[in-house]
Design an enzyme around this catalytic site. Structure first.
Site, mmCIF file in Angstrom:
data_model
loop_
_atom_site.group_PDB
_atom_site.id
_atom_site.type_symbol
_atom_site.label_atom_id
_atom_site.label_comp_id
_atom_site.label_asym_id
_atom_site.label_seq_id
_atom_site.Cartn_x
_atom_site.Cartn_y
_atom_site.Cartn_z
ATOM 1 N N HIS A 82 -5.757 1.629 -4.086
ATOM 2 C CA HIS A 82 -4.569 1.570 -3.277
ATOM 3 C C HIS A 82 -5.023 0.430 -3.798
ATOM 4 O O HIS A 82 -5.267 -0.456 -4.542
ATOM 5 C CB HIS A 82 -5.349 1.675 -2.433
ATOM 6 C CG HIS A 82 -6.464 0.887 -1.848
ATOM 7 N ND1 HIS A 82 -6.937 -0.593 -0.548
ATOM 8 C CD2 HIS A 82 -7.669 0.085 -2.675
ATOM 9 C CE1 HIS A 82 -7.853 -0.963 -0.691
ATOM 10 N NE2 HIS A 82 -8.213 -0.666 -1.769
ATOM 11 N N HIS A 128 -3.272 1.446 6.880
ATOM 12 C CA HIS A 128 -3.203 1.333 5.664
ATOM 13 C C HIS A 128 -2.933 2.808 4.932
ATOM 14 O O HIS A 128 -3.245 4.181 5.505
ATOM 15 C CB HIS A 128 -4.169 0.631 5.014
ATOM 16 C CG HIS A 128 -4.634 0.286 3.863
ATOM 17 N ND1 HIS A 128 -3.710 -1.036 3.114
ATOM 18 C CD2 HIS A 128 -5.794 0.543 2.717
ATOM 19 C CE1 HIS A 128 -4.480 -0.884 1.703
ATOM 20 N NE2 HIS A 128 -5.739 -0.196 1.561
ATOM 21 N N CYS A 160 0.729 -1.517 0.045
ATOM 22 C CA CYS A 160 0.225 -0.265 0.037
ATOM 23 C C CYS A 160 0.724 0.693 -0.059
ATOM 24 O O CYS A 160 0.698 2.277 -0.770
ATOM 25 C CB CYS A 160 -0.644 0.273 1.352
ATOM 26 S SG CYS A 160 0.241 -0.165 3.154
#
Length: 345
Positions: free
Chosen positions: A319, A307, A259
């Site tokens: 993402h 994240h 990520c």
């Protein structure tokens, strides 16, 4: 009747998605223990991947710190070599002065001046004496300072070696945690039948849709209307171009990403380097209110900032979700938002 049929179909779908997962528990669980529902399995898998994500952030940070320390060690090593060469040169100069005094009969310059009997020679010698004393003082001072610097460089190098070893251990520990969590999640997924896996994916999508709908129902999208900066547009273009590439923990492209690997490389491509990990991005980059965010900004998720996704406009992010998934576009509100950061503020 149509409304009733739709309601009945919705109820049937919910029942089908949340019915007990017999196959997933039959092989390993206590036969007398209550069977887990597919929703419980989904939550367990999600938790395992979340913990793997946290360990990935720790691993990436350790790697970045190790790179920095390695570079510092190389720089210090060069300084140590240069310092030792300088000391050798200064010692050679001091030796030359000693040899010159020996060749002059071993008498100090002051004594030679007193014995000369020539006033002009005495005055000239006095000037040379002062200049020589100053040169000797400067030489000794420079030698002492260089030796002190050399000792400091050596100490700093030792400190960096200690930190480097600590980071190596941290990397190994985080890597072990990552592989264990991912292996456990994959094992749980592999215990499901094909039909159950399909329902599991539907459950994930339903959960994301519910969270996104809840987020949009606040009317937040009516407040978000800022345009991307020139660099932000470049970052968005880069991130969007990576869609379809697989998530791999620790990866920074070009074939796969995690990520924060995706977001950091996107902003690097835009000419604006940012920290490597989502936690460092949250800690170091300027924060902006959600209502003020614009395409290119980074949305940090979960309370531990483990994240990150890039906002691309219209309530969506690009993402890299987790192992087993590809870089994709999804709703910006599909996960719990911690906050928003702007790399080029």
């Amino acid at each position: 009747m149509n409304r009733r049929r739709r309601a009945a179909a919705a109820i049937a779908l919910v029942c089908a998605l949340t019915m007990p997962v017999l196959h997933a528990t039959a092989a390993h669980a206590d036969p007398h223990a209550p069977k887990k529902s597919l929703e419980e399995v989904r939550q367990e898998i999600d938790d395992l991947y979340r913990r793997a994500g946290a360990a990935t952030d720790a691993y990436n940070l350790a790697v970045e710190e190790a790179k920095k320390q390695s570079a510092e060690i190389v720089g210090l090593a060069k300084s140590i070599v240069a310092g030792q060469e300088k000391i050798d040169k200064l010692k050679a100069q001091a030796g030359a002065q000693a040899r010159e005094q020996y060749r002059s009969g071993g008498l100090p310059v002051g004594a030679q001046m007193m014995l000369s009997g020539d006033p002009q020679q005495f005055l000239d010698g006095a000037d040379r004496l002062r200049a020589g004393q100053q040169a000797t003082s400067n030489l000794l001072g420079e030698l002492n300072q260089t030796q002190d610097d050399l000792a400091a460089y050596t100490k700093d190098a030792g400190t960096n070696w200690t930190k480097l070893e600590a980071n190596r251990i941290k990397q190994a520990k985080s890597k072990k945690q990552i592989t264990e969590q991912i292996a456990a999640a994959k094992k749980l997924e592999s215990s499901l039948e094909k039909e159950e896996l399909a329902r599991l994916l539907k459950l994930e999508e339903a959960q994301e849709y519910k969270a996104q709908t809840t987020w949009l129902s606040t009317g937040i999208l009516n407040e978000i209307n800022s345009e991307a900066s020139a660099q932000g547009k470049k970052a968005v273009q880069f991130a969007a171009a990576q869609m379809g590439k697989p998530y791999v923990w620790g990866a920074e492209g070009p074939k796969s990403y995690d990520c924060s690997g995706l977001t950091s490389q996107a902003w690097l491509a835009a000419g604006h380097p940012i920290p490597r990990t989502s936690q460092e991005q949250w800690a170091q980059l300027p924060h902006v209110a959600i209502k003020d965010m614009r395409p290119g900004d980074l949305i940090i998720y979960f309370s531990d900032a483990t994240h990150v996704g890039m906002y691309v406009g219209d309530g969506a992010i690009v993402h890299a979700p987790r192992p087993g998934r590809n870089v994709t576009m999804t709703g910006a509100g599909s996960m719990p938002i911690l906050g928003v950061v702007r790399p080029d503020k």
